[in-house]
Design an enzyme around this catalytic site. Structure first.
Site, PDB file in Angstrom:
ATOM      1  N   GLN A 115      18.317  58.650  44.808  1.00  0.00           N
ATOM      2  CA  GLN A 115      19.566  59.294  44.430  1.00  0.00           C
ATOM      3  C   GLN A 115      19.352  60.521  43.552  1.00  0.00           C
ATOM      4  O   GLN A 115      20.243  61.356  43.435  1.00  0.00           O
ATOM      5  CB  GLN A 115      20.474  58.292  43.713  1.00  0.00           C
ATOM      6  CG  GLN A 115      20.928  57.158  44.621  1.00  0.00           C
ATOM      7  CD  GLN A 115      21.755  56.125  43.891  1.00  0.00           C
ATOM      8  OE1 GLN A 115      21.247  55.104  43.453  1.00  0.00           O
ATOM      9  NE2 GLN A 115      23.033  56.379  43.740  1.00  0.00           N
TER      10      GLN A 115
ATOM     11  N   HIS B  92      14.913  49.947  44.769  1.00  0.00           N
ATOM     12  CA  HIS B  92      16.324  50.304  44.572  1.00  0.00           C
ATOM     13  C   HIS B  92      16.886  50.715  45.933  1.00  0.00           C
ATOM     14  O   HIS B  92      17.091  51.892  46.213  1.00  0.00           O
ATOM     15  CB  HIS B  92      16.454  51.428  43.551  1.00  0.00           C
ATOM     16  CG  HIS B  92      17.838  51.571  42.997  1.00  0.00           C
ATOM     17  ND1 HIS B  92      18.147  51.342  41.669  1.00  0.00           N
ATOM     18  CD2 HIS B  92      19.005  51.895  43.592  1.00  0.00           C
ATOM     19  CE1 HIS B  92      19.439  51.550  41.472  1.00  0.00           C
ATOM     20  NE2 HIS B  92      19.980  51.882  42.629  1.00  0.00           N
TER      21      HIS B  92
ATOM     22  N   ASN C  86      17.263  45.796  43.395  1.00  0.00           N
ATOM     23  CA  ASN C  86      18.559  46.276  42.949  1.00  0.00           C
ATOM     24  C   ASN C  86      19.640  45.829  43.930  1.00  0.00           C
ATOM     25  O   ASN C  86      19.596  46.185  45.119  1.00  0.00           O
ATOM     26  CB  ASN C  86      18.554  47.801  42.875  1.00  0.00           C
ATOM     27  CG  ASN C  86      19.888  48.361  42.403  1.00  0.00           C
ATOM     28  OD1 ASN C  86      20.155  48.380  41.210  1.00  0.00           O
ATOM     29  ND2 ASN C  86      20.719  48.820  43.326  1.00  0.00           N
ATOM     30  N   GLU C  87      20.564  45.028  43.464  1.00  0.00           N
ATOM     31  CA  GLU C  87      21.746  44.614  44.219  1.00  0.00           C
ATOM     32  C   GLU C  87      21.462  44.052  45.607  1.00  0.00           C
ATOM     33  O   GLU C  87      22.028  44.509  46.612  1.00  0.00           O
ATOM     34  CB  GLU C  87      22.747  45.768  44.317  1.00  0.00           C
ATOM     35  CG  GLU C  87      23.268  46.214  42.969  1.00  0.00           C
ATOM     36  CD  GLU C  87      24.394  47.240  43.043  1.00  0.00           C
ATOM     37  OE1 GLU C  87      25.069  47.427  42.032  1.00  0.00           O
ATOM     38  OE2 GLU C  87      24.591  47.847  44.119  1.00  0.00           O
TER      39      GLU C  87
END
Length: 414
Positions: free
Chosen positions: A20, A114, A158-159
């Site tokens: 990101q 991530h 991550n998530e």
């Protein structure tokens, strides 16, 4: 709230993610998916915020906020761009980031996955591949061998619960169809039958992907602990504060069972669990209830509710029973006055959870700057800084100073 509201050694940070922010993550599955036709991604990531080149000045921004922690991800696709081939240049870069954190008094909180993975890994079926846990553990070991002695906390995933959560988000049906078309296009382009990724997932793959990530979490944690038994390891979960309105208990509990419980129960064997909270949703017997008239709305269309952080943290601890790291928390809005006003009451709720007995080890705000928000491109704004899309100049928003002053108050007891 006073300086002694938060425990000694509490980690105050911001969170970012490699794909990101860094830009030009050309060996990753997400980059590949952005560039096929059709694609579910509204924009290509391109240079993102040019964080790969601007990492030193970005760390200066973090330190300038008076923080003592920085959560970021190392990109597997950069470190192992081809299967079995590890980039010494990428490892050296991330080692420099680690050392740059420590030189500025920032505890490095490192996320190993991530969402993004190498293109070659996706072409093998990603987490559906029986060898995925072993491949992930090998990568974790390479990272640990290079600079694991200087990591403060390790987050494996991550998530991993996000695909299940999004089934509750009332996304238009065409989004799921476009995801399928994106993966099919990627398979054709890569010349494989099953191209899969962690953040563009088909519902029929949910069970297999969850099983693969579960095994990979355990294998990755074992590889990390083999090299440094004292390093605290966990995973981070997307967690709405789900609240039952009148008659909504069964609906709330069904969502908790489908989305969170597997991962929170897995986390019982970890050193902490990360909570990533952005909203509260109230459920009635027939589903989600609308926001109250006149409420400020976030980018997801739900009411901005500072107390959602307390609710999510308390629920996570009630199931996992391990310390909590708030690994992400924020609000998506172009109106920074909403973000600025949101911070103090949110932290007040977190302080209440701590006072009520929840062991919380840190808080990381998402995010340092507006960035690439996956399939939604550069539209959502969650940063404490804005970024010029041409020059990449970072400009502090008023909320950055609000956060700085709050942290200064709470850290005065350190």
């Amino acid at each position: 709230m006073t300086a002694d509201t938060f425990p000694e050694g509490f980690l105050w940070g911001v969170a970012t993610a490699g794909h990101q922010n860094e830009g030009d993550n050309v060996h990753s599955d997400t980059w590949f998916l952005e560039n096929v036709t059709p694609t579910v991604f509204q924009e290509r990531s391109g240079k993102a915020t040019n964080g790969w080149e601007l990492w030193e000045s970005d760390l200066d921004l973090v330190a300038g906020l008076g923080l003592n922690a920085y959560r970021f991800s190392v990109e597997w696709a950069r470190i192992e761009p081809a299967e079995g081939e590890f980039s010494q240049d990428a490892l050296a870069h991330y080692e420099d980031v680690i050392d740059g954190c420590r030189a500025r008094g920032l505890a490095p909180i490192v996320t190993f996955n991530h969402f993004t993975s190498p293109h070659w890994f996706a072409a093998r079926g990603a987490w559906l591949d029986p060898e995925a846990p072993e491949l992930f553990a090998r990568y974790c070991g390479v990272v640990m061998d290079r600079f694991g002695d200087r990591i403060a906390l390790a987050v494996t995933f991550n998530e991993p619960d996000l695909p299940e959560m999004l089934t509750w988000a009332h996304l238009p049906e065409f989004v799921a169809e476009l995801e399928r078309q994106t993966l099919e296009a990627a398979g054709r382009e890569a010349g494989v039958e099953t191209y899969r990724a962690g953040n563009v997932m088909l519902r029929e793959d949910f069970a297999g992907m969850r099983a693969g990530m579960t095994s990979a979490h355990r294998a990755g944690k074992a590889a990390i602990k083999a090299r440094r038994p004292d390093l605290r390891v966990g995973l981070s979960l997307a967690m709405v504060d789900d609240v039952a309105g009148p008659g909504g208990e069964a609906m709330r509990d069904r969502k908790r069972s489908e989305v969170y419980e597997h991962w929170l129960e897995l986390a019982r064997d970890d050193d902490f669990v990360g909570v990533q909270n952005y909203e509260r949703i109230v459920y009635g017997p027939d589903g989600q209830l609308p926001p109250e008239p006149g409420a400020n709305l976030n980018g997801m269309g739900t009411a901005v509710e500072p107390d959602s952080l307390r609710g999510a943290v308390e629920y996570a601890y009630s199931v996992a029973g391990v310390p909590i790291l708030v690994s992400e928390h924020g609000v998506g809005t172009p109106d920074d006055s909403i973000r600025a006003a949101f911070l103090e009451p949110s932290l007040g709720g977190l302080a209440q959870a701590i006072a009520d007995g929840v062991p919380v080890i840190g808080y990381c705000h998402w995010t340092l700057m507006d960035n690439f928000e996956w399939i939604f491109g550069y539209g959502p704004q969650l940063g404490l800084h804005s970024v010029d899309r041409e020059t990449f100049e970072r400009t502090a928003k008023p909320s950055a100073d609000v956060y700085r002053r709050l942290v200064e108050r709470f850290r005065s007891a350190d």
